[in-house]
Design an enzyme around this catalytic site. Structure first.
Site, short mmCIF file in Angstrom:
data_model
loop_
_atom_site.label_atom_id
_atom_site.label_comp_id
_atom_site.label_asym_id
_atom_site.label_seq_id
_atom_site.Cartn_x
_atom_site.Cartn_y
_atom_site.Cartn_z
N ASP A 186 -5.87 -2.79 -31.41
CA ASP A 186 -6.82 -1.72 -31.81
C ASP A 186 -7.37 -1.76 -33.24
OD1 ASP A 186 -8.11 0.66 -30.72
OD2 ASP A 186 -6.96 1.78 -32.18
N HIS A 209 -12.28 -1.91 -35.97
CA HIS A 209 -11.76 -1.29 -34.75
C HIS A 209 -11.86 -2.33 -33.64
CE1 HIS A 209 -12.09 2.08 -31.53
NE2 HIS A 209 -10.84 1.87 -31.84
N LYS A 214 -10.63 -3.03 -25.06
CA LYS A 214 -9.94 -3.75 -26.14
C LYS A 214 -8.50 -4.06 -25.77
CE LYS A 214 -10.69 -0.59 -29.28
NZ LYS A 214 -11.49 0.29 -28.39
N THR A 215 -7.77 -3.02 -25.36
CA THR A 215 -6.35 -3.22 -25.05
C THR A 215 -6.18 -4.08 -23.81
OG1 THR A 215 -5.82 -1.09 -26.06
CG2 THR A 215 -4.19 -1.99 -24.55
N ARG A 273 -1.86 7.94 -21.47
CA ARG A 273 -1.61 6.81 -22.38
C ARG A 273 -0.17 6.37 -22.36
NH1 ARG A 273 -5.81 4.55 -25.93
NH2 ARG A 273 -7.54 5.98 -25.65
N ARG A 322 -7.95 13.16 -29.44
CA ARG A 322 -8.17 13.56 -30.82
C ARG A 322 -9.22 14.68 -30.85
NH1 ARG A 322 -10.89 10.66 -33.49
NH2 ARG A 322 -11.63 9.35 -31.80
N LYS A 367 -4.72 7.21 -35.79
CA LYS A 367 -6.11 7.05 -36.22
C LYS A 367 -6.31 7.62 -37.63
CE LYS A 367 -8.61 4.69 -33.19
NZ LYS A 367 -7.97 4.33 -31.96
N SER A 392 -13.87 3.44 -27.37
CA SER A 392 -12.78 3.82 -26.48
C SER A 392 -13.12 3.54 -25.01
CB SER A 392 -12.47 5.30 -26.67
OG SER A 392 -11.33 5.64 -25.92
P1 ATP Z 1 -9.16 2.82 -26.86
O1 ATP Z 1 -9.97 2.53 -28.11
O2 ATP Z 1 -9.31 4.24 -26.43
O3 ATP Z 1 -7.76 2.36 -26.97
P2 ATP Z 1 -9.79 0.43 -25.27
O4 ATP Z 1 -11.05 -0.23 -25.71
O5 ATP Z 1 -8.52 -0.19 -25.69
O6 ATP Z 1 -9.87 1.99 -25.65
P3 ATP Z 1 -8.73 0.09 -22.64
O7 ATP Z 1 -7.49 0.88 -22.89
O8 ATP Z 1 -8.59 -1.39 -22.56
O9 ATP Z 1 -9.86 0.49 -23.69
O10 ATP Z 1 -9.40 0.69 -21.33
C1 ATP Z 1 -10.24 0.02 -20.46
C2 ATP Z 1 -10.04 0.67 -19.10
O11 ATP Z 1 -11.04 0.25 -18.20
C3 ATP Z 1 -8.71 0.28 -18.51
O12 ATP Z 1 -8.19 1.40 -17.84
C4 ATP Z 1 -9.09 -0.83 -17.52
O13 ATP Z 1 -8.20 -0.92 -16.45
C5 ATP Z 1 -10.46 -0.35 -17.04
N1 ATP Z 1 -11.38 -1.41 -16.57
C6 ATP Z 1 -11.99 -1.43 -15.38
N2 ATP Z 1 -12.80 -2.49 -15.25
C7 ATP Z 1 -12.71 -3.18 -16.40
C8 ATP Z 1 -13.32 -4.39 -16.88
N3 ATP Z 1 -14.20 -5.09 -16.13
N4 ATP Z 1 -12.99 -4.81 -18.12
C9 ATP Z 1 -12.14 -4.10 -18.89
N5 ATP Z 1 -11.54 -2.95 -18.49
C10 ATP Z 1 -11.82 -2.49 -17.25
MN MN Z 2 -6.91 0.51 -26.82
#
Ligand code: ATP
Ligand code: MN
Length: 533
Positions: A259, A222, A244-245, A324, A61, A202, A240
């Site tokens: 999300d 969020h 979360k995901t 993504r 973004r 978003k 980010s």
């Molecule tokens: P966004 O808001 O951008 O969608 P998000 O909070 O959903 O972000 P994720 O997509 O879950 O974030 O990204 C977390 C990344 O970190 C993933 O690529 C995951 O494999 C990696 N990772 C590495 N170690 C860890 C951990 N201990 N816990 C969670 N994620 C981890």
């Molecule tokens: Mn996510």
């Protein structure tokens, strides 16, 4: 066979001022959109059947080019500044007309969808796309009306997204050629000059972050959410990349969403109908649910193949680190339908602390919960500059300030009311560094983070001892099933204990400095959650 004529019967874009002379295709199925995307040379197929598209110059973004129209409705309600950059009404109308004209002879893909799984808070959408793959993105990411619902569908908010349309900053009032402009009165978002599809997702999130708290008293968040077999809901806030995901995809729990959610009187409900997961370094071993979701109908963005194959090389970051995938939520086997469940029993604040200071799991009292919610801390690893190894603190109110049109205290108030009313456990999880800061330590093992969250959810930390963190005052469990004890104390994982203490005080000071701007709002009760230097 549904044919195009039938699907578009009685549908027209003229109310948007779009009197298109070329083909307008309404609510195509994923298979049709995939055909169109391939035929238009917008994308290619991967060997799992997913569609692979590039988003062009923008692989994320563009917050500096995201505006909100300032008018009678928003002048006194929106929190103006770097996040919600004001845009003039007249300029919006002129740009809208210019876009409409641009679209006259373009092939268009129109999608009717909605946001908000709770029927009481649902927002009906109409999305006009020039790219078939982006229309598939909307099919995947928003909620999908039934064919019965589509017959008399009335949309309440419109997105017009034309990546090929570029603004002229001097004439149109934008900063650059690309823009995403939200008009809450005209109930429309205009996007041009960028093909990053996340702007649409978003954008609608920002709209709901205005409508729900401001007009309906519902807290918008969020966060990701899932629910256990006993109906216990958990939500995961985080900026980010904090997990979360990743962490909401749990084979033992039903997925509500990854999300964006609302919290009303009785439930947590997803705003979306799909997930948008990061795929950098994705492996089936570590993230089987997400891996398996990348099949026909899914989209992968900005990835590359192993040479001479159609197999995606997830380690390839030549286009961006922010690769993504977007897939409909039913690609996750244990997603629940509809995407809503009861009031949460556990709340997790995820932070990827690249300083390695925050404990991997700790329990927060009510004051600390409010304090950390308002702070919204994470630390990003150093950029790509050579030799820069010091991580950077990021504070983003309510773990999502970039998407909040109202002042953060509005969301914090609602969050505080919910905390008062319901018995909720609040946990702070550091998915970031352990054993030292970025450059010295390493990222917390995903399997440990998962084990800590599982232990918290299963009540297996209810009867263990807790120690107070020296600076943050949060409760660190002395043991946790399936996690070595020494991992639990960040100080214990650092070779240089003095360096740890120093860094912890520095981080505490950064929290306090950041919180200055909330001092008019912060009650003594909230300030009791502040770090102690
Ligand atoms: P966004 O808001 O951008 O969608 P998000 O909070 O959903 O972000 P994720 O997509 O879950 O974030 O990204 C977390 C990344 O970190 C993933 O690529 C995951 O494999 C990696 N990772 C590495 N170690 C860890 C951990 N201990 N816990 C969670 N994620 C981890
Ligand atoms: Mn996510």
């Amino acid at each position: 066979m549904q044919d195009l004529e039938l699907k578009s019967a009685n549908k027209s874009l003229s109310e948007l001022g779009i009197n298109n002379t070329a083909e307008v295709m309404w609510n195509l199925t994923p298979a049709e959109l995939v055909e169109h995307a391939l035929f238009n040379n917008e994308a290619v197929l991967t060997d799992t059947g997913a569609l692979m598209a590039d988003t062009g110059a923008f692989t994320g973004r563009s917050p500096k080019d995201r505006f909100v129209v300032k008018d009678a409705k928003t002048a006194d309600s929106v929190w103006w500044g770097d996040i919600n950059i004001p845009f003039e009404e007249e300029k919006f109308d002129a740009l809208h007309q210019k876009m409409v004209k641009f679209l006259t002879d373009k092939k268009l893909y129109v999608r009717e969808a909605y946001a908000g799984a709770d029927p009481n808070y649902r927002l009906n959408l109409k999305v006009v796309n020039t790219l078939a793959w982006q229309n598939l993105f909307c099919y995947n990411m928003f909620l999908r009306p039934t064919s019965e619902e589509l017959k008399n569908f009335e949309s309440d908010f419109t997105i017009i997204c034309a990546p090929e349309f570029e603004a002229d900053p001097e004439v149109d009032g934008t900063r650059q050629k690309n823009f995403a402009i939200i008009n809450l009165s005209k109930r429309m978002i205009l996007i041009g000059g960028t093909a990053y599809a996340g702007e649409m997702k978003k954008g609608i999130f920002s709209v709901l972050n205005f409508i729900l708290p401001h007009e309906k008293g519902v807290l918008s968040m969020h966060c990701s959410a899932n629910v256990g077999q006993d109906g216990d809901t958990a939500i995961f806030f985080g900026l980010s990349g904090t997990g979360k995901t990743t962490l909401s995809a749990d084979p033992n729990r039903g997925l509500i969403g990854d999300d964006e959610h609302g919290w009303n009187e009785t439930s947590i409900f997803n705003f979306e109908g799909g997930c948008y997961a990061k795929v950098i370094d994705l492996t089936r071993e570590k993230e089987p649910e997400i891996w398996d979701a990348i099949k026909f109908g899914a989209i992968v963005e900005n990835t590359r193949f192993y040479e001479g194959s159609r197999t995606v090389d997830y380690t390839n970051n030549t286009v961006t680190e922010n690769t993504r995938t977007a897939y409909p939520i039913h690609h996750i086997k244990n997603a629940i339908e509809p995407s809503l469940a009861g009031i949460p029993k556990n709340i997790f604040f995820l932070t990827a602390d690249a300083f390695g200071v925050i404990p991997p799991i700790s329990k927060l009292n009510k004051s600390q919960a409010m304090y950390h919610f308002i702070s919204g801390y994470t630390a990003k690893v150093a950029g790509t500059e050579v030799g820069v190894t010091e991580p950077k603190t990021t504070f983003s109110a309510c773990f999502g300030a970039a998407f909040l049109p109202l002042h953060p205290t509005k969301y914090a108030e609602l969050f505080g009311e919910k905390m008062e009313k319901h018995q909720v456990n609040v946990w702070l999880i550091n998915t970031g560094w352990t054993g030292g800061p970025y450059g010295i330590g390493s990222r917390m093992k995903l399997k440990y983070t998962r084990a800590m969250i599982t232990a918290a959810l299963e009540g297996r930390l209810d009867n263990v001892g807790f120690r107070k963190h020296s600076v943050f005052g949060v409760g660190i469990p002395e043991s946790c099933p399936n996690v070595p004890d020494e991992v639990l104390s960040p100080r214990a994982t650092w070779d240089d204990k003095e360096a740890y203490d120093k860094k912890a005080r520095e981080l505490g000071a950064a929290f306090i400095a950041n919180f200055e701007k909330y001092k008019d709002f912060a009650t003594e009760d909230i300030l009791a959650g502040s770090p102690n230097l």
